[in-house]
Write a protein that holds these residues in place. Sequence first.
Motif, PDB file in Angstrom:
ATOM      1  N   SER A 270       0.820  -1.213   0.000  1.00  0.00           N
ATOM      2  CA  SER A 270       0.000   0.000   0.000  1.00  0.00           C
ATOM      3  C   SER A 270       0.857   1.268   0.000  1.00  0.00           C
ATOM      4  CB  SER A 270      -0.932   0.004   1.212  1.00  0.00           C
ATOM      5  OG  SER A 270      -0.175   0.058   2.410  1.00  0.00           O
ATOM      6  N   ILE A 271       2.172   1.104   0.158  1.00  0.00           N
ATOM      7  CA  ILE A 271       3.085   2.247   0.260  1.00  0.00           C
ATOM      8  C   ILE A 271       3.978   2.368  -0.978  1.00  0.00           C
ATOM      9  CG2 ILE A 271       5.019   3.196   1.566  1.00  0.00           C
ATOM     10  CD1 ILE A 271       3.891   1.738   4.024  1.00  0.00           C
ATOM     11  N   LEU A 272       4.494   1.244  -1.442  1.00  0.00           N
ATOM     12  CA  LEU A 272       5.473   1.236  -2.523  1.00  0.00           C
ATOM     13  C   LEU A 272       4.981   0.427  -3.716  1.00  0.00           C
ATOM     14  CD1 LEU A 272       8.746   0.425  -0.508  1.00  0.00           C
ATOM     15  CD2 LEU A 272       7.937   2.677  -1.230  1.00  0.00           C
ATOM     16  N   PRO A 273       5.445   0.792  -4.903  1.00  0.00           N
ATOM     17  CA  PRO A 273       5.154  -0.058  -6.063  1.00  0.00           C
ATOM     18  C   PRO A 273       5.915  -1.379  -5.933  1.00  0.00           C
ATOM     19  CG  PRO A 273       6.556   1.807  -6.703  1.00  0.00           C
ATOM     20  CD  PRO A 273       6.193   1.996  -5.260  1.00  0.00           C
ATOM     21  N   ALA A 274       5.425  -2.400  -6.601  1.00  0.00           N
ATOM     22  CA  ALA A 274       6.009  -3.743  -6.502  1.00  0.00           C
ATOM     23  C   ALA A 274       7.495  -3.743  -6.851  1.00  0.00           C
ATOM     24  CB  ALA A 274       5.246  -4.719  -7.392  1.00  0.00           C
TER      25      ALA A 274
END
Length: 153
Positions: free
Chosen positions: A119-123
Motif C-alpha cells: 500500500s506504500i510502494l510499487p512492486a
Amino acid sequence: MNFRKILALLLLLFTCSFHAQENINDKKEQIRALKVAFLTTELDLSSQESEKFWPLYNAYDNKQFEIRHEKMKAYKSKFSDDALSKMNERDAAMLLSQMEASEEELFLLRKKFSKSLRSILPAIKIIKLKKAEDDFNRKLLQQYGDRGKRRDK
C-alpha cells in the motif's frame, strides 16, 4: 532470504555477542546507519514514500532482530561440540522443531511486512528492497571477512 544467508547473518550476530553489550549496541547502531543509507540510495524513495516506509521498516527490522537474537541465542549453547555429542535424538528433534518455528516466525513476519508495503510502494521497489537487503548483507559479511583476514596476517 535463503537459509544460508540467514545462518551467515546469525553467525555474524553471535560473533558480535562476545563483545561487551555496550559494544554490541554501538555496532548495531553503526550497521543500522549504514543500512539506512544504503537502502535510501538503492530505493530512491520519494519523500511521501519515505515518510511511510521508514517507520514500518524500522518496526519490521527491530522485530526481525529480536526474533533472531533472542530465539537463536537460546539455541547457541546447544550448538557446542560437547552439547551436540551429548544430545539424544529426542532433544535434537525438539531443538530442530524450535529452530523451524523460529524460521517460520521470521517468514511470516517478512510476508506480513511485504503485504503492508504494497500500500506504500510499487512492486518494483519492494523487489528492489529485497535485493538491496541481500546486497547489504553480502557486503557486510564480506567486509567482516576481510577484516578477519587482515588480523590473521
